[in-house]
Design an enzyme around this catalytic site. Structure first.
Site, short mmCIF file in Angstrom:
data_model
loop_
_atom_site.label_atom_id
_atom_site.label_comp_id
_atom_site.label_asym_id
_atom_site.label_seq_id
_atom_site.Cartn_x
_atom_site.Cartn_y
_atom_site.Cartn_z
N CYS A 57 13.61 49.37 50.24
CA CYS A 57 14.97 49.68 50.66
C CYS A 57 15.86 48.44 50.81
CB CYS A 57 14.94 50.46 51.97
SG CYS A 57 13.78 51.86 51.91
N HIS A 207 22.33 50.72 52.90
CA HIS A 207 21.28 51.51 52.23
C HIS A 207 21.46 52.97 52.61
CE1 HIS A 207 17.47 53.22 51.16
NE2 HIS A 207 17.03 53.29 52.40
N ASN A 237 17.68 59.49 49.12
CA ASN A 237 17.31 58.09 49.35
C ASN A 237 16.63 57.55 48.10
OD1 ASN A 237 16.05 55.68 50.06
ND2 ASN A 237 15.43 56.39 52.08
#
Length: 285
Positions: A57, A207, A237
């Protein structure tokens, strides 16, 4: 690969690329390095460096930091930075704790040397807390627990979510607590490093973990009155791909506005985090 080919189709000259960075946690093979395979498939020069970054991430920020270092140290002039993730291959379809959250994606970014007094990338803040590595993990499959040497075990939680030890596991509350702790501090450190204020940041693009975590971070970082991107509904995500996707969507949604300084912060698997200021003034659709 398709993201890179799209760049080349839009006028980027592949013969000028002298370094290839690939950020992925779902490589083609344990070895060889996937970036080496892509160098050949994309038709890049044999004098082009190529390396994988196994990071999640926060990987986009780390990749930008590496590219900046390579360029400013004179090792190269144009870096092709790819992110590619297929977490779906790690997720058990019966595990609803993670299945609805993640998406697969790939992105391509060109970072190149420009003769200017402006800072294209600045204020990097990077951090790691490896003590929390087990909170987001695929336990079996690497050299620590080889597939052929490890018994495959099954687990079903109180809500009926099913997974095995070869599937992705995430301790969601621990990851949320981690993000709520490190991200506000990272915002402050970036501002202090660059000497700018929140009012001088044109957009905050973090993010894209999930909608609710981003809402909490917006409050915790005192950004409720600032331009802040929170739009994961189309992609989920996408790990290291989430920031570049969000940057493009944000710029396209604000074509009538002058946007230059964007603060981006990545955080998650590792546990790892990183942030910086990105100059988007030369962005071209």
């Amino acid at each position: 690969m398709r993201a890179a080919e799209k760049l080349f189709g839009e006028g980027v000259d592949k013969t000028d690329v002298d370094y290839l960075l690939l950020c992925t946690q779902s490589p083609d093979y344990y070895l060889p390095t996937t970036a080496c395979i892509l160098q050949d498939k994309l038709g890049l020069s044999n004098e082009c460096g190529a390396v994988d970054i196994n990071l999640g991430c926060s990987g986009y920020i780390y990749g930008l930091s590496i590219a900046k270092g390579l360029i400013e140290s004179g090792q190269c002039k144009k870096v092709l930075f790819l992110t590619a993730e297929t977490y779906s291959k790690y997720i058990n379809e019966k595990d609803k704790t993670v299945l609805p959250l993640f998406g697969d994606a790939g992105t391509a970014t060109i970072i190149e040397a420009v003769d200017t007094e402006d800072n294209g990338l600045e204020g990097f803040v990077l951090g790691t807390n490896g003590a929390g590595y087990q909170n987001l993990i695929v336990p079996v499959g690497g050299m620590r627990q080889r597939m052929q040497d490890t018994e495959i075990t099954e687990q079903t939680d109180e809500y009926g979510n099913y997974r095995t030890n070869i599937d992705l596991y995430m301790y969601g509350s621990a990851i949320s607590d981690f993000a709520l702790d490190v991200v506000p501090k990272t915002v402050d450190k970036i501002l202090a490093k660059t000497g700018i204020t929140k009012n001088e940041v044109d957009y905050f693009v973090f993010h894209q973990a999930n909608k609710f975590m981003l809402q909490f971070l917006q409050m915790k970082c005192d950004l409720l009155d600032y331009p802040y991107w929170n739009d994961v509904k189309e992609y989920g995500n996408t790990v290291s791909c989430s920031i570049p996707i969000a940057l493009v969507d944000m710029m396209n949604a604000n074509q009538d506005k002058k946007i230059s300084k964007v603060m981006s912060i990545g955080f998650g698997v590792g546990l790892s985090w990183g942030g910086c200021i990105i100059d988007m003034s030369k962005y071209e659709k």
